[in-house]
Structures are given as structure tokens and as C-alpha cells.
Design an enzyme around this catalytic site. Sequence first.
Site, PDB file in Angstrom:
ATOM      1  N   ASP A 321       0.860  -1.177   0.000  1.00  0.00           N
ATOM      2  CA  ASP A 321       0.000   0.000   0.000  1.00  0.00           C
ATOM      3  C   ASP A 321       0.900   1.231   0.000  1.00  0.00           C
ATOM      4  OD1 ASP A 321      -2.223   1.654   0.091  1.00  0.00           O
ATOM      5  OD2 ASP A 321      -3.233   0.439   1.604  1.00  0.00           O
ATOM      6  N   GLU A 528     -10.327   6.313   5.030  1.00  0.00           N
ATOM      7  CA  GLU A 528      -9.334   5.664   5.877  1.00  0.00           C
ATOM      8  C   GLU A 528      -9.413   6.155   7.326  1.00  0.00           C
ATOM      9  OE1 GLU A 528      -5.533   4.876   3.983  1.00  0.00           O
ATOM     10  OE2 GLU A 528      -6.382   5.426   2.049  1.00  0.00           O
TER      11      GLU A 528
END
Length: 649
Positions: A321, A528
Site C-alpha cells: 500500500d 481511511e
Amino acid sequence: MGGTTEAAFAAPTGDEGAQPALYKDPAATVEARVWDLLARMTLHEKLGQMTQIDCSVASERALSTLAVGSVLNSGDSAPKPRATPADWADMVEKFQRWALSSRLGVPMIYATDAVHGHNNVFGATVFPHNVGLGATRDRDLIRRIGEVTALEVRATGMHCAFAPCVAVCRDPRWGRCYESYSEDPDVVCAMASIVSGLQGAPPPGHPLGHPYLAGSKPLCFVHGDMDWMGFFGLRNVLACAKHFVGDGGTERGVNEGDTICSLEDLENVHMKPYVECLNQGLSLVMASYSSWNGEKLHSHRFLLTEVLKEKLGFKGFVISDMEGIDRLSQPHGSNYRHCICISINAGIDMVMVPYRYELFLEDLLSLVESGEIPMARIDDAVERILRVKFLAGLFEHPFSDRSLVDLDILGCKAHRELARETVRKSLVLLKNGKDPRRPLLPLNKNARKILVAGTHADDIGYQCGGWTDSWQGSKGRITEGTTILEAIKAAVGGNTEVIYEEFPSASTIEDQEYSLAIIVVGEVPYAETQGDRTDLPIPFDGAQTIVCVASQVPTLVIIVSGRPLLLEPEVLESIDALVAAWLPGSEGGGVADVVFGDYDFEGVLPVTWFTRMDQLPMNANHELYDPLFPLGYGLRMNAENIHGEQNLI
């Protein structure tokens, strides 16, 4: 940049450099081409292939001299504000030409977070977020969404979508809850059909675990009022399942937190959707920021290598990521050399750096030369990356067909109609009438006067949520589309008066005789960690607005959110009807289609709707299961309550 010099990219000496370029022969097998190219590469070129950088730092030197293997646009990167499809395609083509000018001419992969349509591009079709898709339970619909998304991504010259997210969300406090299709792994598995939409369905007999991308094919496209048949190059894109593994099960729903469970539970709940993706020829897997029983996934050799690659047989490549390896030390980004070492040795094949790539390459080179990272691990990583590039046809089709740009496929009528259909099928009816014998819905299109209120009634940014135009999303007219208010005005009869007031006052309600009210409230956009919550009330004093209006006027409440929100008894008792609209995206017309009765409700809850915060986490398999509305709940206007329906179409 330390030892990474242009001189280091000189062709290998001896017979190796004189061998015929088998890797350039499209008639040769993929594996033969991979090994031929791998044998011709210098160490520096191999390390370049393992590097992904952001488009904001991409340069001719990075792609040509350093042979960087991939470029992405992070959520806030773009060629320019409100860039057109042509702007995006021009930028990607420039990067690709630089890559093809490298010594061996290895094309780069350009990737983007197309997580609910091509959401970072202005004017694209923005579909409901995954939680809404999970409410549809419709495999074929989700596959079609994948096809449309792939086409719009290709129309901007790109090759890869960082989608789908196949996390199984077990706690709505998690800031990425809306990126999960459901708390039920079987529902998530069914919605993984989007992989076949994005990549194309592999033919019978395709090797299990091997990446796949459909080749050139004719495309029938409805443009305006005419049918058009054309022939394009590749119309599909590489799919990337994320985030491996368990990120939806962290303690207290903390993003990047720790999932504490047995291997059996990890496999049965969180890993199950990845198996379904692999069955469809998945090309990439992205590692999770989170941990499993205290060990971070970006350095978890057992899960990345022994389970994913060896046990499950995944032959594509694993990508980190964004700055994921930086999180392997505290503070983030410190002891960078160690972070690189443990992540690559664990099984990360390509690192989403994405900015300080020169330091990354310098440290990675040093680690290989010192023997701390074995050469065999580097060759395995590059082999996987090249396999995906060959199977994707990038050597033969490095550029997308620019006629897709010329035809204005991005955000076209046919695609928006599919998004509107998806909105209709994702809506969940939770209440209809204080007395079931006297339902409020469907609403009367010819009502004399309708009050529309609430923060989310006329805001396309709120409808779309995070990962729209930018990483966090924002309020306002951030992209093209139809707000719920605009859809209501278009749906009602010519003699119906629609009054809109975001925060109606008591005098507004008392001084006018309304036939009914529609209140649209919900969450602000987030993504997020910024979406993590310890409490989930309706923002902007939404509960107060609801009670104020509903005490005077028959009221429908529409909740626009990425997860269930707290519904106090006073709120639930005061209203006549309640609809969960999730984050419907750009096509608010789908909401009006259903509430005014042109279509019935079809959606069922993809997650449990809790009663109190102290119940969390609470899922359908829990022993003490006492929800406000259970998983699978949903009403119909023209039928009995279908609570409990679990059919996956």
C-alpha cells in the site's frame, strides 16, 4: 543517487546480450518471454521494475534510465485540476513513451484507485460505494459495473484499477466500512464478480491462480440515441484485490489496527473472498496496513508467501500500500533500510514508494549486494511483475485506444443509466408507516407541496463520499451528476411545489401546509483513518432536524452514509419512513425512481444496524445478537417484509 548510476544500466556483457530477443515475440509462451527478458536485465533494471512512483514525481530519468516499473496517481494527484480524459491520457502516454525508451523497452503499468467508478477523474460515472453494492446482492450487476469502470479507466489511458476492496467489515466504527461489501464473507465473495468485469472472465481451463486479462474484442456501445459498433484494443484493466488480509476485523474498528483471531477464523472470514478473486484470474494483491495478532501484514512472510503464494497458488504480484513499508518502523519512514529488507523478504514484489524512490532504489541495491535480500527473491518478484505485464498484453498494446476519448465514453449516458439502476437496487427500506397498514411510500408525485430538507439533499460531494475527485472527498459540486433534490424536482408533477431549506426553521414548518417532507441527512466525506469513529450519531444535528420536521409533517428520512448510524428511539418513532441510501454516487435519480414508486425497493442490509454503540462489534453470527435491524433486513412497498433474505442473484 548513490550507486544507482546511468552507467549501471549498460547491457550485460558476454553472450547474454547477443541472444535473440524472444521476449519481443508475441508468438512465444508467456513464461518463455518472462525468462528471456529476466535473463537480459541488469540488477538495477530488476529493482526498477519493483518500484511504483506517483505521477507527480515521474520523470524521463525515472522511467527510462532507472526503468521504474509502474506509476500511480494517489488520491490527490492529477495532471491539473478537473483534468479531462484527454489530459489524463496524454500524461499516461508520455510516461509510457519514456518507459518504452528504456534499454529493454519494458512498458510501465499505470494504476489508479478506481474504487467506485473512475472516481478521481472529473465527469466520470461515480457508482455507489461497495457497501451499497453489497445491499443489491446482484452478482451480474456488479460484474457489469466492473466492465463500465474498466472502459472509463481505459478511456484515460490507464491499465490497472486498485479494486476491488474485499475486506469483510466486522465493525462500523472502521473508517473504511463503506469500502466493504458486507460483514458476511459469502456476500463479499459474490460481489467479487467485479473482478471478471474489470479483467474479463478467464476461459475454461485457465490455470488456477494465474493472472488474466481479456484481449481485444469488438465493443457494442450505446452513444446517445444511436447504437454504435466499434473495434478497440484492450477494453479491460488489471484488478487488484485489497487489502490482504483481515483489515475489516481490527480491534474496535481502528484503521491500520490489529486483527486478533485464529488462523481458522482468518481463513473462513477474511481470506475467503481472496480465494474467489484468484479463481477469476486476479492479477494483483495489495497488502494491508493492518496487523494480524500483532504482526504487520507488510512484513508477514507466512501470510504473503506461504499462504497467498504457495498454499493458494497466486502467480500474480503483491504490491504494498502507499508508503506501507514506511509503517514498519516508528516513527514512520525511519530505519528505512530495515523496512525495505523485511517487506521484500516477506513477499512484497512491488513497492508503492511513491515519492522518495531514489532512496528506495539505493537502499534496495545495497541490501541485495550485501546478501540481506537474496537474489532469488528479487528474481521471483520481477518474474511475477513481468508475467502480469505479458499476460496483460502491454508489450503489444502499451497504449489505450484514443478513440475511447474521442467518443466521450467517460460519464456517458449508458454508463450513468447503469449507475442509476445500481442506486435503485441498493436502497434499503427500513420503515414504511407508523402503522404498517398506512404506509407513506410510495410518495405521491402530485402532492401539492413537498418540503425537502437536510444537509445531503442537494450536495453531490456528500452523495459520493470519500475517494471522489480527491482522497478524502469534499462537499459541493465536485463532479458531474444529479443530486437527490434535483431528482425529486424532476420526478414530481408539474403542479407540485417543492420547497428546499437545508435547516428548516419552526416558522417555515408552521406557516406552510406541506403534504409531506423528505429529509436527507448523513455523514461528511472521509477516507481511511479520518473516518474512524468512536460514536456514530447523525452529523450536523441531523436528529434534531428530523424530529423538528417529523413532529409537524409526514416525513421520509433518507440516510446518506457509509455505514449504519445511531438512530435514537425518539427519531425512529417520529418519522413515517426510513431509507438507507448508503453513498449513492453521482446518480441521485435512482433515489427518486424508487421513493416515488416507479420501482420497488430491492436492497437488503449488507451489515447489521446496531441499536446502541456499546453493542459494537456485533455481527449476525454472535450469540447475543440484538440489532435494531438485522443483516439481510429490507422491506418492500408491494410485498411483505423480506427480512432475512440472503439470496445472491
